[in-house]
Structure formats: C-alpha cells, structure tokens
Design an enzyme around this catalytic site. Structure first.
Site, PDB file in Angstrom:
ATOM      1  N   ARG A   1      -0.477  -2.143  -9.220  1.00  0.00           N
ATOM      2  CA  ARG A   1      -0.342  -1.415  -7.759  1.00  0.00           C
ATOM      3  C   ARG A   1      -1.168  -1.871  -6.715  1.00  0.00           C
ATOM      4  O   ARG A   1      -2.444  -1.756  -7.017  1.00  0.00           O
ATOM      5  CB  ARG A   1      -0.185  -0.060  -8.158  1.00  0.00           C
ATOM      6  CG  ARG A   1      -0.139   0.844  -6.748  1.00  0.00           C
ATOM      7  CD  ARG A   1      -0.350   2.372  -6.876  1.00  0.00           C
ATOM      8  NE  ARG A   1      -0.179   2.966  -5.794  1.00  0.00           N
ATOM      9  CZ  ARG A   1      -0.950   3.828  -5.431  1.00  0.00           C
ATOM     10  NH1 ARG A   1      -1.796   4.408  -5.914  1.00  0.00           N
ATOM     11  NH2 ARG A   1      -0.559   4.530  -4.069  1.00  0.00           N
TER      12      ARG A   1
ATOM     13  N   ARG B   1      -4.958  16.061   3.746  1.00  0.00           N
ATOM     14  CA  ARG B   1      -4.985  15.220   5.256  1.00  0.00           C
ATOM     15  C   ARG B   1      -3.947  16.075   5.979  1.00  0.00           C
ATOM     16  O   ARG B   1      -2.803  16.645   5.884  1.00  0.00           O
ATOM     17  CB  ARG B   1      -3.920  13.924   4.826  1.00  0.00           C
ATOM     18  CG  ARG B   1      -4.711  12.894   3.832  1.00  0.00           C
ATOM     19  CD  ARG B   1      -4.021  11.549   3.858  1.00  0.00           C
ATOM     20  NE  ARG B   1      -4.392  10.908   2.703  1.00  0.00           N
ATOM     21  CZ  ARG B   1      -3.640  10.476   1.692  1.00  0.00           C
ATOM     22  NH1 ARG B   1      -2.372  10.615   1.887  1.00  0.00           N
ATOM     23  NH2 ARG B   1      -4.194   9.674   0.905  1.00  0.00           N
TER      24      ARG B   1
ATOM     25  N   GLU C   1       6.655   6.053 -10.875  1.00  0.00           N
ATOM     26  CA  GLU C   1       5.968   4.783 -10.075  1.00  0.00           C
ATOM     27  C   GLU C   1       5.697   3.480 -11.263  1.00  0.00           C
ATOM     28  O   GLU C   1       5.894   2.326 -10.922  1.00  0.00           O
ATOM     29  CB  GLU C   1       4.744   5.029  -9.400  1.00  0.00           C
ATOM     30  CG  GLU C   1       5.407   5.684  -8.181  1.00  0.00           C
ATOM     31  CD  GLU C   1       4.181   6.390  -7.363  1.00  0.00           C
ATOM     32  OE1 GLU C   1       3.829   7.413  -7.661  1.00  0.00           O
ATOM     33  OE2 GLU C   1       3.872   5.934  -6.270  1.00  0.00           O
TER      34      GLU C   1
ATOM     35  N   ASN D   1      -3.135   0.781 -12.132  1.00  0.00           N
ATOM     36  CA  ASN D   1      -3.478   1.324 -11.046  1.00  0.00           C
ATOM     37  C   ASN D   1      -4.851   1.522 -10.804  1.00  0.00           C
ATOM     38  O   ASN D   1      -5.341   2.538 -11.347  1.00  0.00           O
ATOM     39  CB  ASN D   1      -2.551   2.637 -10.780  1.00  0.00           C
ATOM     40  CG  ASN D   1      -2.716   3.262  -9.366  1.00  0.00           C
ATOM     41  OD1 ASN D   1      -3.338   2.921  -8.549  1.00  0.00           O
ATOM     42  ND2 ASN D   1      -1.765   4.537  -9.287  1.00  0.00           N
TER      43      ASN D   1
END
Ligand code: ADP
Length: 400
Positions: free
Chosen positions: A91, A241, A385, A7
């Site tokens: 990924r 965010r 993941e 990743n």
C-alpha cells in the site's frame, strides 16, 4: 497465488497473507513500535491461535524478517517456505499525478514514488522503506504498488484545482488528490455488484468513516470528486483532524498562541477533529456516543457537527452528479455506528431515503439498510483494503 499485503507506516507495519483464488486471509498481523523501545509483533493465522511477542525491531528489515519467520514457522506458520509467497502488494499512500493505476515495482517506479515524498512526507518514505526491506529478503518475488490516490485520478480539473495562483500547481503540483482510494473503489464496485446493477451506469456516494474519514462521488465507475485534498487534512471532521476550515485560522492562532507553522499543523492533524471539538473527550466515536448519552453537551455538539458535515458533503456530491442511486457507509464508524448512519440519513429526506431500522442494526455483512420503498438505496459495505490490494497485485502478476 499467495499474496503478502504490506501496509508500512513510519513505526508500524500491518500484513496479511491472502490466497488470491479463494480470496481468504491465511494469516495476518502487525508490527508495532519499529525502531522504538518495546516493539511487538502480533501474528494471527486464520486457523490458529493469535500470538503476541515483545521483540526488538531496530528497523523495518528486521520487522519484515520476523513477519516472514512467523509465516514460515515450522509449528505455527502457514507456508512451508518463502517460495510459497508468490507476490507482495504494497500500500502506497501518495502516487501524485504519476500513478492513476497500480503498478509492478521496478527501479523507475521506486524513483517515481520517491518523487512524491514531498506530497506525503510522513507516509511515502515509510512505504518505500517497506518495499526495500521486502526486496532485501525476497529478492526474486514480484511486488506491486497500490496507491491510495490512484482511484481519484479520474477527477476532472474543476474538482481538483484549488482557487490558488496557477503557478503553484505548475511548480509544486498543489491540487486535490484524495485518499482512501482503494477503499472507495472496492466499496463502490461491491455495492453495484451487491445490488446487481451496472457499475458503469450508476451514481454512488461512498462515506468512508473511520479515524480518518472521507466521502467520494463515483459516477459511471469513475471517481469525480472526493473530500480529502492535497493531504488527508481536508474535508470531514475526523478523529483528530480538523477537516475543512478557514485557512486564515492558521495565522490567527499562530499569533494568539505564539506558535510556529509546525506546531499549528500538529494541532490541526493530531489535536483537532472530534477529539479537540469535544474538549478532548476522545477521538473514538464509541466514547463520544457514551458521553453524549450521559448528557455531555460538548459530546452532543461534536456528534452533531460531524454528522452535519457528512450530510453536507453528500448533498454536494448529489449536486455534482445530478443525482445519486446508492449511498454506502464503510470503515470503523461507517460499518458499526448505526446511530451515526441514522442521524446522517435524517438529513437526506429530500432523496426519499427511508432507513430499515432492523437492517441498520445488523453488523459485519454487506447489507442494504434502506427500505424497499426508499428512493435512494443506502448500504453498509465492510471495506477490505487488503483484499483489494491483493486483487490488484494478482491482476498485475497475471498480466505479466
Ligand atoms: P482507521 O483505519 O482510520 O484507523 P477504522 O476504520 O478502524 O479507522 O475506524 C476506527 C473508528 O471507528 C474508531 O475511532 C471508532 O470511533 C469507530 N468505531 C469502531 N467501532 C465502533 C462502534 N461499534 N460504534 C461506533 N464507532 C465505532
């Protein structure tokens, strides 16, 4: 098969070596500050001591070289040579509309990923660098690309189109894509399996609540809606965010604060969310919980606003699916934040949800946290993941 999962970010690289038969992690680690002074590699074999080493990493190829060296090291390594690494799973953040499933990497795929760079300018170029660095050092090892967006490609147009002039979709592919797809897919499948029910006949809502956070609606095994959009900025209030807001705020702030678009976007991505709303207490929910418990009003408001937004998305997806069988919590906060889960579920009385407080207090395992009588099941499913990427990679290699 031993599968190396990579990743790769712009200055960091996370890796895990996974045995695809036992599904156990053999070793994992992290390279940080690649291309920046003070770079460091952390390497943790499953049956050994974790090592941290400050070492120069001018680029990603050097980072990958150090990862491979660590994995094959005579004393602390976990494989004898690179030939024992059968495949690499990468990924990839954005697959645009091109990739609805994972794929083996070839020149054509590299080009197609590159064509998605516009949609994820911070992530995709870094992912490509990671692939090239691996290819340079493991020339004959097959590699797969697993996309964060792929699982959401089943969304119908009514869910992914914005109320914008259609030409922008045609010209620039502006639409909702969604992210964290590997996690939403893994968690929803696992929930069905754990409950012993048929994934293809279930309505599941997954709340992936980490630093980045998103909710998805999975109906009969397919994602039909998710809260993130063209970019990961849309949807829930996140660590830093903003999530959903009136787009007119951008113009308003630019005028009032005399800032350009880049500066405003930086505020929306890095200085907003629970961090900004709390008056910069922290983006970490543990700090916010503590501040709220100590009586800090902004921290309380921030947690309230976060929970309320999650509850609203759950309500929206119950409407979208005309019901829900199971609601799953996952990722850092979803897995560990028992009080957050409880507060969110307090909004869901209309679904006949009753939490089992003893189960809700447990950690680190797949678990049903609703009572036997609860009309809708609520679960915690720790996401994985890396394992999901290793599974996808192994499927592709075996199908070759
Ligand atoms: P990401 O992968 O998006 O960086 P994670 O899934 O690792 O994020 O989640 C990180 C967040 O999880 C942290 O910011 C923190 O707020 C939250 N978190 C982790 N542990 C706990 C805990 N014990 N209680 C509450 N929140 C937690």
């Amino acid at each position: 098969m031993n599968i190396l999962v990579i990743n790769c970010g712009s200055s960091s690289l996370k890796f895990q070596l996974i045995d695809s038969e036992t599904e156990k992690c053999i070793a994992k680690g992290l390279c940080e500050r690649i291309g920046i002074e003070g770079s460091q590699i952390t390497y943790a074999p499953a049956n050994g001591e974790k090592e941290e080493k400050l070492i120069s990493m001018p680029d990603h190829t050097e980072a990958i070289r150090l990862v491979l060296e660590a994995l094959t090291n005579e004393k602390t390594g976990v494989v004898k040579s690179l030939s024992e690494i059968d495949a690499v799973g990468h990924r990839i953040v954005h697959g645009g509309e091109k990739f609805a499933v994972s794929t083996l990497i070839n020149d054509e795929v590299m080009k197609a990923i590159e064509e998605c760079n516009d949609l994820a300018p911070l992530h995709n170029p870094a992912n490509l660098i990671g692939i090239r660095a691996c290819q340079a050092l493991m020339e004959n090892t097959p590699m797969a690309a697993v996309f964060d967006t792929a699982f959401h490609q089943t969304m119908p147009a009514k869910a992914y189109m914005y109320g914008l002039p259609y030409e922008y979709y045609e010209k620039y592919k502006i639409r909702r894509y969604g992210f964290h797809g590997t996690s939403h897919s893994y968690v929803s499948k696992r929930a069905a399996q754990f409950l012993g029910e048929d994934y293809n006949h279930m309505k599941i809502i997954v709340c992936h609540l980490g630093n980045g956070a998103s909710v998805s609606a999975v109906k009969n095994g397919e994602c039909i809606d998710t809260s993130m959009g063209l970019t990961p900025l849309e949807g829930l209030i996140m660590g830093t965010r903003s999530g959903d807001m009136d787009p007119a705020i951008i113009e308003f702030l630019a005028h009032k604060e005399n800032k350009n678009i880049d500066e405003i976007m930086n505020i929306l991505n890095k200085k907003s969310g629970v961090y900004g709303l709390s008056g910069n207490i922290s983006s970490d929910f543990r700090d916010l919980e503590k501040a709220a418990a100590d009586g800090n009003e902004k921290a309380k408001l921030t947690l309230d606003a976060f929970d309320y937004r999650v509850a609203k998305y759950i309500g929206a997806y119950v409407a979208a699916m005309n019901g829900v069988d199971a609601i799953c919590f996952t990722a850092g906060l979803g897995e560990n934040g028992s009080t957050t889960r409880e507060r969110i579920c307090n909004y869901l009385g209309y679904l006949g949800i009753e939490l089992d407080s003893e189960a809700n207090a447990k950690r680190g395992e797949d678990i049903v946290i609703s009572t036997k009588d609860s009309k809708t099941k609520v679960l915690v499913i720790p996401t994985n993941e890396e394992l999901a990427i290793a599974r996808e990679t192994s499927l592709l290699i075996n199908a070759k």
